[in-house]
Design a protein around this motif. Structure first.
Motif, PDB file in Angstrom:
ATOM      1  N   GLY A  93       0.831  -1.217   0.000  1.00 46.41           N
ATOM      2  CA  GLY A  93       0.000   0.000   0.000  1.00 46.41           C
ATOM      3  C   GLY A  93       0.854   1.252   0.000  1.00 46.41           C
ATOM      4  N   GLY A  94       1.810   1.299  -0.934  1.00 46.44           N
ATOM      5  CA  GLY A  94       2.769   2.418  -0.942  1.00 46.44           C
ATOM      6  C   GLY A  94       2.385   3.566  -1.845  1.00 46.44           C
ATOM      7  N   ALA A 135      -0.697  -5.005  -7.150  1.00 45.39           N
ATOM      8  CA  ALA A 135      -1.086  -6.218  -6.418  1.00 45.39           C
ATOM      9  C   ALA A 135      -2.027  -5.837  -5.284  1.00 45.39           C
ATOM     10  N   ALA A 147      -3.924  -1.276   4.723  1.00 42.29           N
ATOM     11  CA  ALA A 147      -5.008  -1.586   5.661  1.00 42.29           C
ATOM     12  C   ALA A 147      -6.224  -0.746   5.301  1.00 42.29           C
ATOM     13  N   ILE A 148      -7.377  -1.154   5.842  1.00 45.64           N
ATOM     14  CA  ILE A 148      -8.617  -0.388   5.690  1.00 45.64           C
ATOM     15  C   ILE A 148      -9.225  -0.156   7.066  1.00 45.64           C
ATOM     16  N   GLY A 197       0.946   7.307  15.035  1.00 46.12           N
ATOM     17  CA  GLY A 197       0.294   8.536  15.474  1.00 46.12           C
ATOM     18  C   GLY A 197      -0.993   8.747  14.692  1.00 46.12           C
ATOM     19  N   VAL A 198      -1.613   9.916  14.866  1.00 45.14           N
ATOM     20  CA  VAL A 198      -2.873  10.224  14.166  1.00 45.14           C
ATOM     21  C   VAL A 198      -2.494  11.118  12.982  1.00 45.14           C
ATOM     22  N   GLY A 214      -5.953   9.635   3.834  1.00 51.06           N
ATOM     23  CA  GLY A 214      -7.301   9.283   3.404  1.00 51.06           C
ATOM     24  C   GLY A 214      -8.058   8.506   4.464  1.00 51.06           C
TER      25      GLY A 214
HETATM   26  N1  LIG Z   1      -3.626   7.561   9.460  1.00 52.59           N
HETATM   27  C1  LIG Z   1      -3.608   7.286  10.757  1.00 52.59           C
HETATM   28  O1  LIG Z   1      -3.887   8.170  11.596  1.00 52.59           O
HETATM   29  C2  LIG Z   1      -3.219   5.913  11.241  1.00 52.59           C
HETATM   30  C3  LIG Z   1      -3.220   5.698  12.634  1.00 52.59           C
HETATM   31  C4  LIG Z   1      -2.832   4.445  13.126  1.00 52.59           C
HETATM   32  C5  LIG Z   1      -2.474   3.443  12.232  1.00 52.59           C
HETATM   33  N2  LIG Z   1      -2.499   3.677  10.887  1.00 52.59           N
HETATM   34  C6  LIG Z   1      -2.100   2.585   9.999  1.00 52.59           C
HETATM   35  O2  LIG Z   1      -1.129   3.046   9.073  1.00 52.59           O
HETATM   36  C7  LIG Z   1      -1.265   2.335   7.840  1.00 52.59           C
HETATM   37  C8  LIG Z   1      -1.413   3.320   6.704  1.00 52.59           C
HETATM   38  O3  LIG Z   1      -2.590   4.088   6.940  1.00 52.59           O
HETATM   39  P1  LIG Z   1      -2.961   5.383   6.091  1.00 52.59           P
HETATM   40  O4  LIG Z   1      -3.606   6.305   7.023  1.00 52.59           O
HETATM   41  O5  LIG Z   1      -1.827   5.814   5.265  1.00 52.59           O
HETATM   42  O6  LIG Z   1      -4.118   4.746   5.165  1.00 52.59           O
HETATM   43  P2  LIG Z   1      -4.691   5.208   3.754  1.00 52.59           P
HETATM   44  O7  LIG Z   1      -4.360   6.610   3.473  1.00 52.59           O
HETATM   45  O8  LIG Z   1      -6.129   4.797   3.771  1.00 52.59           O
HETATM   46  O9  LIG Z   1      -3.887   4.250   2.728  1.00 52.59           O
HETATM   47  C9  LIG Z   1      -4.057   2.872   2.836  1.00 52.59           C
HETATM   48  C10 LIG Z   1      -3.201   2.186   1.817  1.00 52.59           C
HETATM   49  O10 LIG Z   1      -3.475   0.774   1.890  1.00 52.59           O
HETATM   50  C11 LIG Z   1      -3.829   0.330   0.605  1.00 52.59           C
HETATM   51  N3  LIG Z   1      -4.723  -0.815   0.640  1.00 52.59           N
HETATM   52  C12 LIG Z   1      -5.908  -0.945   1.265  1.00 52.59           C
HETATM   53  N4  LIG Z   1      -6.432  -2.151   1.007  1.00 52.59           N
HETATM   54  C13 LIG Z   1      -5.548  -2.796   0.211  1.00 52.59           C
HETATM   55  C14 LIG Z   1      -5.517  -4.063  -0.391  1.00 52.59           C
HETATM   56  N5  LIG Z   1      -6.524  -4.946  -0.241  1.00 52.59           N
HETATM   57  N6  LIG Z   1      -4.452  -4.396  -1.142  1.00 52.59           N
HETATM   58  C15 LIG Z   1      -3.436  -3.517  -1.323  1.00 52.59           C
HETATM   59  N7  LIG Z   1      -3.409  -2.292  -0.785  1.00 52.59           N
HETATM   60  C16 LIG Z   1      -4.462  -1.950  -0.029  1.00 52.59           C
HETATM   61  C17 LIG Z   1      -4.480   1.517  -0.062  1.00 52.59           C
HETATM   62  O11 LIG Z   1      -4.544   1.318  -1.448  1.00 52.59           O
HETATM   63  P3  LIG Z   1      -5.670   2.079  -2.352  1.00 52.59           P
HETATM   64  O12 LIG Z   1      -5.119   3.451  -2.635  1.00 52.59           O
HETATM   65  O13 LIG Z   1      -5.801   1.216  -3.558  1.00 52.59           O
HETATM   66  O14 LIG Z   1      -6.936   2.129  -1.550  1.00 52.59           O
HETATM   67  C18 LIG Z   1      -3.522   2.607   0.382  1.00 52.59           C
HETATM   68  O15 LIG Z   1      -2.349   2.579  -0.392  1.00 52.59           O
HETATM   69  C19 LIG Z   1      -2.445   1.389   8.011  1.00 52.59           C
HETATM   70  O16 LIG Z   1      -1.985   0.125   8.415  1.00 52.59           O
HETATM   71  C20 LIG Z   1      -3.226   2.037   9.154  1.00 52.59           C
HETATM   72  O17 LIG Z   1      -4.038   1.105   9.826  1.00 52.59           O
HETATM   73  C21 LIG Z   1      -2.879   4.877  10.375  1.00 52.59           C
END
Ligand SMILES: NC(=O)c1ccc[n+]([C@@H]2O[C@H](COP(=O)([O-])OP(=O)(O)OC[C@H]3O[C@@H](n4cnc5c(N)ncnc54)[C@H](OP(=O)(O)O)[C@@H]3O)[C@@H](O)[C@H]2O)c1
Length: 242
Positions: free
Chosen positions: A14-15, A56, A80-81, A173-174, A178
């Motif tokens: 998910g990069g 992928a 993750a979602i 962190g928070v 997206g």
């Molecule tokens: N943001 C926060 O505050 C926060 C806090 C705590 C933990 N986290 C963790 O940090 C990580 C990144 O979060 P983020 O906030 O950057 O999330 P994000 O902006 O929603 O991005 C999620 C990424 O995961 C990809 N993804 C989702 N489902 C997938 C699948 N089935 N196969 C391949 N790729 C998939 C998405 O691809 P698409 O573009 O195709 O959807 C996107 O590249 C996650 O593990 C999240 O749980 C985030």
């Protein structure tokens, strides 16, 4: 602090956006040879020339096995979602199961494949969350998946910590991504009420993940670390939050 990852081959799932993209860019700046997954051809171009994007879905076991037939020195389980967001009496079971499939089962598969490709050891970083330890209204799937992944982190450390596998849970962190947009739109639980301007940029998280790829992070192996914690920030060379 300058991080030097020259010669390391790193995979980020998910990069194409959010914390994953910032991590890909940070790892590339540190000199790593970076590969990342995206679900679309456009997403696989998101990092430009600094890294190799591969289309992928992490739930596609054959695709992930083919990709990870190539050995990596470090793997970042980032994809993750957050959905479904809703109280337990309203959430469709299919959506709940899909969250666990993406956030836990697919992450577990990546860990299995990574360990197989690391006979001499390597680094695995699982993106964790405060939600792994604290139940939040409306997030039963996300909390259960992240709690499960934190337990897998510990299990891998027990089984492979003495065989050179350095595994970490990393709470970023928070962060203004997206995922936080989806949370804000839900209006459910206190996290959705955090004003966007109070969310962190992904830079510290990306730095923390890159630092975990260095031997200096050995002291945290097997643990859940949080980018906001003072001990981690000091060790990783991040400024202390007042
Ligand atoms: N943001 C926060 O505050 C926060 C806090 C705590 C933990 N986290 C963790 O940090 C990580 C990144 O979060 P983020 O906030 O950057 O999330 P994000 O902006 O929603 O991005 C999620 C990424 O995961 C990809 N993804 C989702 N489902 C997938 C699948 N089935 N196969 C391949 N790729 C998939 C998405 O691809 P698409 O573009 O195709 O959807 C996107 O590249 C996650 O593990 C999240 O749980 C985030």
């Amino acid at each position: 602090m300058t991080i030097n990852l020259a010669g390391q081959r790193v995979l980020v799932t998910g990069g194409n956006r959010g914390i994953g993209l910032a991590t890909v860019q940070q790892l590339a700046r540190a000199g790593a040879e970076v590969t990342y997954t995206a679900r679309t051809a456009a997403g696989a171009q998101a990092a430009g020339a600094v890294a190799r994007g591969v289309v992928a879905d992490v739930t596609d076991r054959a695709a992930m096995a083919a990709l990870m037939a190539q050995d990596f020195d470090a793997v970042v389980n980032n994809a993750a979602i957050i959905t479904p967001i809703g109280r337990i009496d309203t959430v469709p079971i299919e959506d709940w199961a899909q969250n666990i499939t993406v956030n836990l089962v697919a992450a577990f598969h990546v860990i299995q494949l990574a360990i197989t490709g690391m006979p001499k050891g390597g680094t695995i970083i699982n993106l964790s969350s405060g939600a792994a330890r604290h139940a939040m209204e409306g997030w039963s799937a996300y909390c259960a998946g992240k709690a499960g992944l934190a337990m897998v982190t510990q299990a891998v450390h027990h089984e492979f910590g003495d065989k050179g596998i350095r595994i970490f849970g990393f709470a970023p962190g928070v962060v203004d991504t997206g995922m936080q947009g989806t949370i804000r739109a839900s209006g459910m639980n206190p996290v959705s009420k955090i004003p966007r301007e109070n969310l962190a940029a992904p830079d510290d998280a990306a730095h923390g993940i890159a630092w975990l790829c260095t031997p200096a992070a050995d002291v945290f192996a097997g643990q859940e670390v949080d980018v906001r914690h003072e001990a981690f920030r000091r060790a990783a060379g991040l400024p202390i939050i007042a």
